[in-house]
Design a protein around this motif. Structure first.
Motif, PDB file in Angstrom:
ATOM      1  N   MET A   7       0.844  -1.191   0.000  1.00  0.00           N
ATOM      2  CA  MET A   7       0.000   0.000   0.000  1.00  0.00           C
ATOM      3  C   MET A   7       0.890   1.256   0.000  1.00  0.00           C
ATOM      4  O   MET A   7       1.863   1.328   0.750  1.00  0.00           O
ATOM      5  N   GLU A   8       0.528   2.235  -0.835  1.00  0.00           N
ATOM      6  CA  GLU A   8       1.348   3.449  -0.901  1.00  0.00           C
ATOM      7  C   GLU A   8       1.176   4.298   0.369  1.00  0.00           C
ATOM      8  O   GLU A   8       0.131   4.267   1.008  1.00  0.00           O
ATOM      9  N   THR A   9       2.212   5.067   0.660  1.00  0.00           N
ATOM     10  CA  THR A   9       2.187   5.909   1.853  1.00  0.00           C
ATOM     11  C   THR A   9       1.909   7.368   1.479  1.00  0.00           C
ATOM     12  O   THR A   9       2.437   7.871   0.483  1.00  0.00           O
ATOM     13  N   VAL A  10       1.087   8.005   2.314  1.00  0.00           N
ATOM     14  CA  VAL A  10       0.697   9.396   2.107  1.00  0.00           C
ATOM     15  C   VAL A  10       1.140  10.200   3.324  1.00  0.00           C
ATOM     16  O   VAL A  10       1.021   9.724   4.449  1.00  0.00           O
ATOM     17  N   LEU A  11       1.668  11.386   3.092  1.00  0.00           N
ATOM     18  CA  LEU A  11       1.978  12.264   4.216  1.00  0.00           C
ATOM     19  C   LEU A  11       1.575  13.684   3.875  1.00  0.00           C
ATOM     20  O   LEU A  11       1.783  14.132   2.743  1.00  0.00           O
ATOM     21  N   SER A  12       1.011  14.390   4.848  1.00  0.00           N
ATOM     22  CA  SER A  12       0.816  15.823   4.684  1.00  0.00           C
ATOM     23  C   SER A  12       0.623  16.477   6.045  1.00  0.00           C
ATOM     24  O   SER A  12       0.462  15.787   7.061  1.00  0.00           O
TER      25      SER A  12
ATOM     26  N   GLU B  66      -7.812   4.681   1.323  1.00  0.00           N
ATOM     27  CA  GLU B  66      -7.079   3.864   0.348  1.00  0.00           C
ATOM     28  C   GLU B  66      -5.584   3.724   0.609  1.00  0.00           C
ATOM     29  O   GLU B  66      -4.925   2.927  -0.036  1.00  0.00           O
ATOM     30  N   TYR B  67      -5.050   4.574   1.490  1.00  0.00           N
ATOM     31  CA  TYR B  67      -3.594   4.596   1.641  1.00  0.00           C
ATOM     32  C   TYR B  67      -3.193   4.489   3.112  1.00  0.00           C
ATOM     33  O   TYR B  67      -4.009   4.671   4.009  1.00  0.00           O
ATOM     34  N   ASN B  68      -1.887   4.277   3.298  1.00  0.00           N
ATOM     35  CA  ASN B  68      -1.311   4.307   4.626  1.00  0.00           C
ATOM     36  C   ASN B  68      -0.957   5.772   4.926  1.00  0.00           C
ATOM     37  O   ASN B  68       0.039   6.282   4.414  1.00  0.00           O
ATOM     38  N   CYS B  69      -1.800   6.444   5.725  1.00  0.00           N
ATOM     39  CA  CYS B  69      -1.708   7.914   5.819  1.00  0.00           C
ATOM     40  C   CYS B  69      -1.095   8.425   7.119  1.00  0.00           C
ATOM     41  O   CYS B  69      -1.450   7.962   8.207  1.00  0.00           O
ATOM     42  N   TYR B  70      -0.211   9.402   6.979  1.00  0.00           N
ATOM     43  CA  TYR B  70       0.355  10.145   8.109  1.00  0.00           C
ATOM     44  C   TYR B  70      -0.005  11.614   7.931  1.00  0.00           C
ATOM     45  O   TYR B  70       0.347  12.207   6.907  1.00  0.00           O
ATOM     46  N   TYR B  71      -0.698  12.187   8.914  1.00  0.00           N
ATOM     47  CA  TYR B  71      -1.010  13.611   8.878  1.00  0.00           C
ATOM     48  C   TYR B  71      -0.479  14.254  10.158  1.00  0.00           C
ATOM     49  O   TYR B  71      -0.677  13.705  11.244  1.00  0.00           O
ATOM     50  N   PHE B  72       0.185  15.382  10.005  1.00  0.00           N
ATOM     51  CA  PHE B  72       0.830  15.934  11.199  1.00  0.00           C
ATOM     52  C   PHE B  72       0.635  17.436  11.314  1.00  0.00           C
ATOM     53  O   PHE B  72       0.154  18.096  10.396  1.00  0.00           O
ATOM     54  N   ILE B  73       1.060  17.934  12.472  1.00  0.00           N
ATOM     55  CA  ILE B  73       0.966  19.365  12.765  1.00  0.00           C
ATOM     56  C   ILE B  73       2.381  19.923  12.735  1.00  0.00           C
ATOM     57  O   ILE B  73       3.229  19.511  13.544  1.00  0.00           O
TER      58      ILE B  73
END
Ligand code: TYM
Length: 336
Positions: free
Chosen positions: A1-6, A32-39
């Motif tokens: 699975m693709e990784t997402v970051l924002s 749909e994705y392996n997601c990382y969301y940060f501050i």
């Protein structure tokens, strides 16, 4: 699975530009994705070093992500400064970035201009901002980065840093991440004052609709939006300030409403007063429920604390793996 970051900087309430350019995509991508969301609290210090506002702004942004639909069960939500692997990798990547390319970065030039006009000094962190952003992305080996159009140059620099690292270590360690939007193009949500994008730091606060704005404030801002004297020829091209209003309508209004005003514009019977009234009301209908939900989530400190604790741990696990691998490739595994 693709990784997402924002991520976003905690510099105050989120606006419609942040939502449609980035956060709405966070919500869709978590399915749909392996997601990382940060501050991005370190990033906010480059222009907003005041400690008294930072603490509340971080909590408000976290509550905003959740209120907009980011699900902590599906995506990893964390705070940048809670992951010490990030500043460590930032130090390594500062050796890969060149002063000349950093000085040429459009966002650096813009910020230098605005800091100078308000008589503020330019700190070194502002120059190396794209390095830290590249590290944010590469530390999870992300492939896709949901952002607005204004971040395109930063993504290009991130790819340069990744390629430089790979070349230096004769590896394919880092992927080449790409800016992402579900539409074909990255989005630029326009401001209400006739030109440019909606932005937190706009000189004219009436040009931006924030999720903290009460209904009456939204209606007033839209009423004041710039218009021209009206079309004088059938099907004439719209000037920028009018196109911007139609672009905003495309985000919050129904297809019928848009078709109606397109038609009246094209046959020169449009009444901007009516158009702005409708747009204002559609914005209120869109913003009000999210604004109220932000208040609810923000009030639940226990929830925020729990979400961040789990998210920080997951983010550190991934970051630590990437950092150790990078250091090994650089020959920094001395006595293992
Ligand atoms: P920030 O905090 O300025 O904005 C957060 C997100 O909102 C998008 N955005 C817009 N999109 C469309 N139209 C607009 N008018 C508009 N205004 C803002 C931004 O493109 C962004 O996606 N450097 C980043 C934070 C960051 C980051 C990262 C993002 C730090 N590290 C790693 C992605 C990956 C910033 O200042 O965003």
């Amino acid at each position: 699975m693709e990784t997402v970051l924002s991520g976003a900087r905690p510099t105050g309430p989120v606006h419609l530009g942040n939502y449609f350019g980035a956060i709405s995509n966070f919500v869709k991508m978590q399915e749909e994705y392996n997601c990382y969301y940060f501050i991005a609290d370190y990033h906010s210090l480059t222009t907003h070093p005041e400690a008294k506002e930072l603490n509340e702004n971080v909590k408000l942004l976290l509550a905003t992500y959740i209120a907009c639909g980011v699900d902590p069960e599906k995506a990893t939500l964390y705070i940048q400064s809670h992951v010490p692997e990030i500043p460590e990798m930032y130090l390594l990547f500062n050796m890969l970035a060149y002063k000349g390319e950093l000085e040429k970065c459009p966002s650096f030039k813009d910020k230098v201009r605005s800091q100078k006009s308000s008589n503020k000094s330019i700190n070194a962190g502002l120059l190396t901002y794209p390095v830290l952003m590249g590290v944010d992305i590469l530390i999870h080996k992300a492939n896709k980065v949901p952002v607005g159009k204004d971040q395109m140059a930063h993504l290009e620099m991130t790819r340069d840093f990744a390629n430089r690292f790979n070349f230096m270590t004769d590896s394919t360690y880092f992927p080449e991440p790409e800016a992402f939007n579900f539409g074909n193009e990255l989005l630029k949500v326009p401001s209400l004052d006739g030109s440019g994008k909606m932005s937190k730091s706009a000189d004219n606060p009436n040009s931006t609709i924030f999720f903290s704005d009460e209904d009456s404030v939204i209606l007033k801002k839209v009423k004041k939006a710039k218009t021209d004297g009206g079309p004088i020829m059938e099907n004439q091209e719209k000037p920028e300030e009018i196109q911007n209003l139609f672009d905003l309508m495309a985000l919050v209004s129904t297809d019928d409403t848009i078709a109606h005003f397109e038609e009246t514009y094209n046959n020169c019977t449009v009444r901007y007063g009516d158009l702005k009234k409708q747009l204002g009301q559609d914005m209120v209908n869109f913003v009000a429920p999210i604004r109220e939900r932000i208040k609810e989530v923000r009030a639940d400190e226990d929830l925020l604390r729990r979400v961040v604790k789990i998210g920080d741990e997951k983010a550190r696990e991934s970051a630590s793996k990437t950092l150790q691998g990078a250091k090994k490739l650089m020959g920094m595994n001395y006595f293992t």
